[in-house]
Design a protein around this motif. Structure first.
Motif, PDB file in Angstrom:
ATOM      1  N   PRO A   6      35.854  24.746  45.944  1.00 16.89           N
ATOM      2  CA  PRO A   6      34.705  25.282  46.668  1.00 16.89           C
ATOM      3  C   PRO A   6      33.553  25.629  45.729  1.00 16.89           C
ATOM      4  O   PRO A   6      33.766  26.035  44.590  1.00 16.89           O
ATOM      5  N   LEU A   7      32.343  25.452  46.246  1.00 16.04           N
ATOM      6  CA  LEU A   7      31.134  25.769  45.491  1.00 16.04           C
ATOM      7  C   LEU A   7      30.675  27.166  45.917  1.00 16.04           C
ATOM      8  O   LEU A   7      30.275  27.367  47.065  1.00 16.04           O
ATOM      9  N   VAL A   8      30.789  28.125  44.998  1.00 13.69           N
ATOM     10  CA  VAL A   8      30.522  29.523  45.367  1.00 13.69           C
ATOM     11  C   VAL A   8      29.545  30.182  44.399  1.00 13.69           C
ATOM     12  O   VAL A   8      29.614  29.972  43.185  1.00 13.69           O
ATOM     13  N   LEU A   9      28.637  30.977  44.971  1.00 19.78           N
ATOM     14  CA  LEU A   9      27.708  31.758  44.157  1.00 19.78           C
ATOM     15  C   LEU A   9      28.215  33.204  44.128  1.00 19.78           C
ATOM     16  O   LEU A   9      28.618  33.747  45.158  1.00 19.78           O
ATOM     17  N   GLY A  10      28.251  33.812  42.943  1.00 19.06           N
ATOM     18  CA  GLY A  10      28.740  35.183  42.801  1.00 19.06           C
ATOM     19  C   GLY A  10      27.659  36.110  42.281  1.00 19.06           C
ATOM     20  O   GLY A  10      26.883  35.725  41.403  1.00 19.06           O
ATOM     21  N   ILE A  11      27.610  37.306  42.840  1.00 15.03           N
ATOM     22  CA  ILE A  11      26.604  38.300  42.449  1.00 15.03           C
ATOM     23  C   ILE A  11      27.304  39.560  41.940  1.00 15.03           C
ATOM     24  O   ILE A  11      28.181  40.104  42.602  1.00 15.03           O
ATOM     25  N   GLU A  12      26.914  40.014  40.743  1.00 16.07           N
ATOM     26  CA  GLU A  12      27.528  41.200  40.119  1.00 16.07           C
ATOM     27  C   GLU A  12      26.434  42.213  39.779  1.00 16.07           C
ATOM     28  O   GLU A  12      25.521  41.905  39.006  1.00 16.07           O
ATOM     29  N   THR A  13      26.504  43.412  40.376  1.00 20.63           N
ATOM     30  CA  THR A  13      25.531  44.472  40.046  1.00 20.63           C
ATOM     31  C   THR A  13      26.213  45.839  39.950  1.00 20.63           C
ATOM     32  O   THR A  13      25.638  46.837  40.369  1.00 20.63           O
ATOM     33  N   SER A  14      27.447  45.883  39.402  1.00 23.55           N
ATOM     34  CA  SER A  14      28.165  47.163  39.450  1.00 23.55           C
ATOM     35  C   SER A  14      27.646  48.184  38.433  1.00 23.55           C
ATOM     36  O   SER A  14      27.859  49.373  38.593  1.00 23.55           O
ATOM     37  N   CYS A  15      26.955  47.709  37.385  1.00 24.99           N
ATOM     38  CA  CYS A  15      26.479  48.644  36.363  1.00 24.99           C
ATOM     39  C   CYS A  15      25.044  48.316  35.958  1.00 24.99           C
ATOM     40  O   CYS A  15      24.128  48.452  36.745  1.00 24.99           O
ATOM     41  N   ASP A  16      24.847  47.837  34.712  1.00 25.38           N
ATOM     42  CA  ASP A  16      23.463  47.598  34.256  1.00 25.38           C
ATOM     43  C   ASP A  16      23.160  46.119  34.034  1.00 25.38           C
ATOM     44  O   ASP A  16      22.145  45.770  33.469  1.00 25.38           O
TER      45      ASP A  16
END
Length: 371
Positions: A6-16
């Motif tokens: 699968p082609l997936v975009l991931g977003i990470e904003t847990s800290c800085d």
């Protein structure tokens, strides 16, 4: 598209770090990061409000950069994954809101995933599919845990964790006492290379016969190091910064690797995965390698750039969710700053649709009809 890739975009904003990654199956296509660490450096730590504002400003440009880097269009995606927790509430909220907006606008499934499970899953991008079960030592500024994951998408079991400070936190605090700035990890790692790790006998937390076998404690060590430095300064002597850095670092990585290897042996697992920001530490990598080799355990550590927070790790776990047919989250997904490690993802209340057809009023009236 092959269902298993699968082609997936991931977003990470847990800290800085505003991280956006794009993954096809276990292949990394793009990893774009915007960091606000320099903005926090003058405060000596991450300021949540500043971090959230920086995520807000960086979000759309970082997503566009990732799409461009991967050479794909957003409508080609099979899903959007986002860190739902744990982390700073305000920071998480920016990522979750962005992910929902993209999922809704593109009509793609949304997957709210766990930050810690993502740190483990990222290793698939470098060393192929995770063995099952996977034993993982996760060490970062906010977390120090030993986890056993029979299935990274559905079954993650805590073996042990820190009872006070995380390992990364201890690095930051000792760097502050030594006036080395923030963050402390990279600079202590660098100075320790020129110091003697046996120069000062700092305490090894929770290593007594009666102590919990897999839990960590770094606050006693931190206090011992700070007191040692203060005593030197009070006596008007020069503080041997390199030796302090090396001896302190050795105390941390000695305990981390000792307990991780012990857990592998006790559970009969023949390999160990190390992840999280502190896994970028060169001495931790070297000592873990040495101790694993000695007892025939295979060590898997992602390259340093994939150990620190990034969007690729979230995309990797998202792709695994899609590949294994895990239920998507719905558009009511909320950020959970203390999401337990036992929840690799946050499934929706119903697995059909993606939350577009959610109707609370209708549900309640139906219940009344049949009661």
């Amino acid at each position: 598209m092959a269902a298993d890739e699968p082609l997936v975009l991931g977003i990470e904003t847990s800290c800085d770090e505003t991280g956006v990654g794009i993954v096809r199956g276990t292949t990394l296509l793009a990893d774009a990061v915007a960091s606000s660490v320099d903005t926090h450096a003058r405060f000596g730590g991450v300021v949540p409000e500043i971090a959230s504002r920086a995520h807000l400003e960086a979000m759309v440009p970082t997503i566009e950069r990732a799409l461009k880097q991967a050479g794909i269009s957003a409508k080609d995606l099979d899903g959007i994954a986002v860190t739902a927790g744990p982390g700073l509430a305000g920071a998480l909220l920016v990522g979750v809101s962005a992910a929902k907006a993209y999922a809704y606008a593109l009509n793609k499934p949304l997957y709210g995933v766990n930050h810690l499970a993502s740190h483990i899953c990222v290793d698939q991008l470098e060393h192929g599919p995770l063995p099952e079960p996977t034993m993982a030592l996760l060490v970062s500024g906010g977390h120090s845990s030993l986890l056993l994951a029979p299935d990274i998408t559905a079954d993650v079991r805590p073996m042990g964790a820190t009872i006070d400070d995380a390992a990364g936190e201890a690095f930051d605090k000792i760097a502050r006492v030594l006036n080395l700035g923030f963050p402390g990890g990279p600079v202590i790692d660098r100075l320790a290379k020129e110091g003697d790790p046996d120069a000062i006998a700092f305490p090894r937390g929770l290593t007594g016969p009666r102590d919990p076998a897999y839990d960590f404690s770094f606050s006693g060590l931190k206090t011992a190091v700070a007191r040692w430095i203060e005593a030197k300064r009070a006596a008007g002597e020069e503080v041997p910064v390199r030796d302090v850095a090396a001896s302190f670092q050795e105390a941390v990585v000695d305990v981390l690797t000792r307990k991780a290897v012990r857990a592998c042996k006790d559970e009969g697992v023949d390999h160990l995965m190390i992840g999280g920001g502190v896994a970028a530490n060169s001495r931790l990598r070297a000592l873990a390698q040495e101790r694993c080799e000695r007892v025939g355990i295979r060590l898997r550590v992602p390259r340093p750039g994939l150990c620190t927070d990034n969007g690729a790790m979230v995309a990797a776990l998202g792709a695994e969710m899609v590949a294994r047919n895990r239920p998507a989250s719905d558009l009511e997904l909320s950020a959970d700053s203390s999401l337990p490690v036992t929840d690799p993802h946050v499934p929706g209340n119903h697995s059909h649709g993606h939350g577009h057809d959610h109707d609370h009023v209708h549900e309640i009236s139906k219940e009344n009809l049949y009661s």
